[in-house]
Enzyme design. Structure first.
Site, PDB file in Angstrom:
ATOM      1  N   ILE A  49      -1.407   3.214   8.096  1.00  0.00           N
ATOM      2  CA  ILE A  49      -1.287   4.544   8.695  1.00  0.00           C
ATOM      3  C   ILE A  49      -2.694   5.083   8.954  1.00  0.00           C
ATOM      4  O   ILE A  49      -3.542   5.083   8.057  1.00  0.00           O
ATOM      5  CB  ILE A  49      -0.506   5.508   7.786  1.00  0.00           C
ATOM      6  CG1 ILE A  49       0.904   4.966   7.513  1.00  0.00           C
ATOM      7  CG2 ILE A  49      -0.441   6.899   8.428  1.00  0.00           C
ATOM      8  CD1 ILE A  49       1.732   5.830   6.570  1.00  0.00           C
ATOM      9  N   LEU A 103      -5.050  -5.933   4.482  1.00  0.00           N
ATOM     10  CA  LEU A 103      -6.234  -6.807   4.585  1.00  0.00           C
ATOM     11  C   LEU A 103      -6.132  -8.061   3.727  1.00  0.00           C
ATOM     12  O   LEU A 103      -6.819  -9.042   3.969  1.00  0.00           O
ATOM     13  CB  LEU A 103      -7.500  -6.025   4.220  1.00  0.00           C
ATOM     14  CG  LEU A 103      -8.217  -5.302   5.361  1.00  0.00           C
ATOM     15  CD1 LEU A 103      -9.497  -4.670   4.858  1.00  0.00           C
ATOM     16  CD2 LEU A 103      -8.503  -6.223   6.539  1.00  0.00           C
ATOM     17  N   HIS A 159     -11.566   3.070   9.459  1.00  0.00           N
ATOM     18  CA  HIS A 159     -11.023   2.011   8.604  1.00  0.00           C
ATOM     19  C   HIS A 159      -9.667   1.511   9.107  1.00  0.00           C
ATOM     20  O   HIS A 159      -9.324   0.340   8.940  1.00  0.00           O
ATOM     21  CB  HIS A 159     -10.913   2.506   7.156  1.00  0.00           C
ATOM     22  CG  HIS A 159     -10.779   1.387   6.177  1.00  0.00           C
ATOM     23  ND1 HIS A 159      -9.791   1.341   5.224  1.00  0.00           N
ATOM     24  CD2 HIS A 159     -11.503   0.254   6.015  1.00  0.00           C
ATOM     25  CE1 HIS A 159      -9.900   0.234   4.532  1.00  0.00           C
ATOM     26  NE2 HIS A 159     -10.935  -0.439   4.978  1.00  0.00           N
ATOM     27  N   TYR A 169       0.840  -1.209   0.000  1.00  0.00           N
ATOM     28  CA  TYR A 169       0.000   0.000   0.000  1.00  0.00           C
ATOM     29  C   TYR A 169       0.867   1.247   0.000  1.00  0.00           C
ATOM     30  O   TYR A 169       0.562   2.243  -0.665  1.00  0.00           O
ATOM     31  CB  TYR A 169      -0.895  -0.019   1.244  1.00  0.00           C
ATOM     32  CG  TYR A 169      -2.048   0.942   1.204  1.00  0.00           C
ATOM     33  CD1 TYR A 169      -1.951   2.204   1.801  1.00  0.00           C
ATOM     34  CD2 TYR A 169      -3.243   0.590   0.604  1.00  0.00           C
ATOM     35  CE1 TYR A 169      -3.014   3.092   1.780  1.00  0.00           C
ATOM     36  CE2 TYR A 169      -4.323   1.460   0.587  1.00  0.00           C
ATOM     37  CZ  TYR A 169      -4.197   2.702   1.180  1.00  0.00           C
ATOM     38  OH  TYR A 169      -5.256   3.585   1.169  1.00  0.00           O
TER      39      TYR A 169
END
Ligand SMILES: Nc1c(NC[C@H](O)[C@H](O)[C@H](O)CO)[nH]c(=O)[nH]c1=O
Ligand SMILES: CC(=O)[C@@H](O)COP(=O)(O)O
Length: 167
Positions: free
Chosen positions: A91, A61, A97, A29
């Site tokens: 982060i 995830l 989320h 990510y």
């Protein structure tokens, strides 16, 4: 001030060469952070003589899901690895989320590891700022990626020790 974790125990065994093949699961990510983490993890494996393979996923995830898929393939004899290292960086943003990603990535990864008896080292950084992430990912073999690789290799040694004959 970061308390550098000691990583694996600094006993002789933890630095000994090890015959092991490691699966690196990289959540990319944040590409630059992932690069720092994998640098340290690879350095530790090379230092110990372990081999490795790499698989990238979009985010943290996806780590448990790809670990489960790899475990299934291993059970079917389609791949072989002695342990895995999860690498990623989460982060905190504006919403909840962050908690969803951190809690589920870690919980379900450990669920797969425990159910499938897979030694897993965890370098999924869960931080509030990018600066915190960089401070933990940098440092090569002394960073969190190296720590997680050391933990994985130590778990493999410990697992094997239970099966060593005492005779
Ligand atoms: N915000 C971060 C994420 N979010 C993405 C999820 O991990 C996942 O890829 C997405 O929900 C699609 O299923 N992932 C990180 O690794 N780090 C973050 O900070
Ligand atoms: C950890 C995350 O998912 C986070 O980057 C998302 O940011 P936001 O909560 O501002 O949507």
């Amino acid at each position: 001030m970061i308390q550098k974790t000691p990583g694996a125990p600094r006993d002789e065994k933890s630095a000994a060469p090890i015959r092991a093949h490691i699966l690196f699961i990289e959540a990319r990510y944040y590409d630059d952070i992932a690069d720092m983490l994998i640098e340290g993890a690879i350095a530790e494996c090379k230092k110990r003589g372990a081999t490795y393979e790499r698989i990238a996923v979009p985010g943290a995830l996806e780590i448990p899901q790809v670990l489960a898929a790899a475990a299934d393939a291993r059970s079917a004899g389609r791949t072989a690895f002695d342990g895995a290292v999860a690498l990623g960086c989460v982060i905190r943003g504006e919403t909840a989320h962050y908690d969803i990603v951190c809690n589920n990535a870690n919980h379900w990864m450990m669920d797969v590891a425990m159910r499938q008896n897979i030694p897993v080292g965890n370098a999924i950084l869960t931080v509030d700022t990018r600066e915190q992430a960089v401070a933990r990912a940098e440092g090569g073999i002394t960073g969190k990626g190296g720590d997680a690789a050391r933990a994985c290799l130590r778990l493999i040694e410990a697992k094997r020790a239970f099966w060593e004959t005492t005779a």
